[in-house]
Design a protein around this motif. Structure first.
Motif, PDB file in Angstrom:
ATOM      1  N   ALA A 194       0.013  -1.552 -15.855  1.00 19.98           N
ATOM      2  CA  ALA A 194      -1.047  -0.800 -15.153  1.00 19.98           C
ATOM      3  C   ALA A 194      -0.652  -0.581 -13.698  1.00 19.98           C
ATOM      4  N   CYS A 195      -0.093  -1.609 -13.079  1.00 21.08           N
ATOM      5  CA  CYS A 195       0.347  -1.486 -11.680  1.00 21.08           C
ATOM      6  C   CYS A 195       1.437  -0.435 -11.588  1.00 21.08           C
ATOM      7  N   TYR A 196       2.427  -0.523 -12.492  1.00 14.98           N
ATOM      8  CA  TYR A 196       3.537   0.429 -12.445  1.00 14.98           C
ATOM      9  C   TYR A 196       3.041   1.877 -12.567  1.00 14.98           C
ATOM     10  N   LYS A 197       2.096   2.104 -13.525  1.00 13.63           N
ATOM     11  CA  LYS A 197       1.570   3.467 -13.722  1.00 13.63           C
ATOM     12  C   LYS A 197       0.924   3.974 -12.436  1.00 13.63           C
ATOM     13  N   LYS A 198       0.171   3.106 -11.778  1.00 14.12           N
ATOM     14  CA  LYS A 198      -0.533   3.522 -10.552  1.00 14.12           C
ATOM     15  C   LYS A 198       0.462   3.824  -9.426  1.00 14.12           C
ATOM     16  N   ALA A 203       3.559   7.732  -6.204  1.00 13.53           N
ATOM     17  CA  ALA A 203       4.874   8.197  -5.733  1.00 13.53           C
ATOM     18  C   ALA A 203       5.050   9.700  -5.907  1.00 13.53           C
ATOM     19  N   ARG A 204       4.158  10.330  -6.722  1.00 10.38           N
ATOM     20  CA  ARG A 204       4.361  11.739  -7.087  1.00 10.38           C
ATOM     21  C   ARG A 204       4.364  12.706  -5.891  1.00 10.38           C
ATOM     22  N   PRO A 205       3.419  12.615  -4.941  1.00  9.04           N
ATOM     23  CA  PRO A 205       3.487  13.576  -3.828  1.00  9.04           C
ATOM     24  C   PRO A 205       4.846  13.451  -3.117  1.00  9.04           C
ATOM     25  N   ILE A 212       5.312   2.702  -3.975  1.00  7.39           N
ATOM     26  CA  ILE A 212       4.630   1.769  -3.081  1.00  7.39           C
ATOM     27  C   ILE A 212       3.122   1.901  -3.265  1.00  7.39           C
ATOM     28  N   CYS A 213       2.380   0.910  -2.731  1.00  5.71           N
ATOM     29  CA  CYS A 213       0.921   0.958  -2.847  1.00  5.71           C
ATOM     30  C   CYS A 213       0.307   0.164  -1.686  1.00  5.71           C
TER      31      CYS A 213
END
Ligand code: B12
Ligand code: SF4
Ligand code: SF4
Length: 226
Positions: A194-198, A203-205, A212-213
């Motif tokens: 779940a963390c990786y997906k978020k 990271a997409r923009p 990172i988060c």
């Protein structure tokens, strides 16, 4: 030079560059988990030095619900600083006639699953820097999770430290902070997927472009405030 004096010298190098946490551990039982690139070379080395550079709380205050450019640049700057600290410590060790490998702060070698040369968190834990938090990060008493890590492997004999024997106790502050719902009551339940997906979504923009988060660092600022 006596072993304690060498340790002090290496600690001073880290401190002079913003390294506020420092510890030592043996690596014998960790070596098998190291990436193949360093596994054989590390057989000649038995010790790891772990250094932590704190993240600025002001930068974390500027995060609202996702990573921003202030955080991204700060994250990159700390990685450069950690790499410089590891390089200078390694260079000092080598000039004293010993061997060493500075491990990059944030170098990915494999994407699925994501793997680096070794786990800086596991080394830092063994070297006494902190405990394994509910948010799956290394938590220090002074800076909480707001600290980034680097490791130097060496054959220099230094007195090892011990894990601090602390835990999150009755704090649950990071559970609600995670936008992916990845954090639960126990660290074993941490949902890396779940963390990786978020973080992949974050990271997409184009201007962020990196995984990172930082939102689970925000409430985790340490038990001892100085
Ligand atoms: C790839 C990576 C990621 C991937 C995760 C992939 C994965 N499989 O772990 C993604 C992109 C999701 C990610 C996210 C984040 N990351 Co990251 N990431 C890394 C990196 C580059 C490699 C990790 C790796 O190889 N993992 C593979 C497994 C085998 O190792 P591990 O996850 O560290 O730990 C395992 C074992 O070691 C064991 N374990 C045994 N003893 C201990 C002790 C402790 C204290 C812990 C936590 C675990 C542990 O359990 C774990 C699960 O199997 C490291 C840098 C590094 N070289 O360590 C940074 C690193 C782990 N990330 C870091 C951070 C801060 C983040 C983020 C906050 C993003 C950000 N910077 O904004 C989030 C937080 C996610 C979270 N809550 O866990 C810091 C953690 C600092 C700290 N105080 O703990 C590190 C160490 C970078 C650094 N140089 O400081 N990351
Ligand atoms: S915020 Fe509290 S519960 Fe979460 S990792 Fe930090 S100390 Fe542990
Ligand atoms: S990095 Fe973000 S998504 Fe991952 S656990 Fe921390 S707050 Fe949740």
């Amino acid at each position: 030079m006596k072993s304690e004096d060498v340790r002090d010298r290496l600690r001073q190098i880290a401190d002079s560059m913003g390294g506020r946490a420092f510890g030592v551990c043996r690596i014998d039982e960790l070596r098998e988990s190291f990436h193949v690139e360093i596994r054989d070379a590390s057989k000649k080395l038995n010790t790891a030095l772990s250094v932590g550079v704190p993240v600025s709380p002001g930068v974390l205050d500027a995060l609202i619900d996702r990573p921003n450019m202030i955080y991204k640049d700060h994250y990159q700057q700390i990685n450069h600083t950690l790499n410089d600290i590891a390089f200078l410590i390694s260079s000092q060790i080598n000039s004293l006639g010993y061997n060493s490998i500075p491990i990059p702060a944030s170098r990915l070698l494999k994407w699925k699953p994501m793997r680096a040369h070794l786990s800086h968190r596991e080394i830092a834990h063994k070297a006494g820097l902190g405990w394994w938090g509910r948010n799956n990060l290394l938590i220090t008493e002074k800076y909480g999770a707001q600290i980034r890590l680097v490791t130097v492997l060496t054959d220099m004999e230094l007195e090892p430290d011990k894990p601090p024997g602390l835990d999150c106790d009755d704090c649950y502050a990071c559970i609600d902070a995670c936008p992916a719902g990845a954090i639960s009551e126990t660290r074993e339940e941490f949902d890396l997927n779940a963390c990786y997906k978020k973080v992949a979504e974050f990271a997409r923009p184009e201007h962020i472009g990196t995984h990172i988060c930082g939102l689970c660092l925000q409430p985790c600022s340490g038990k001892i405030q100085t």
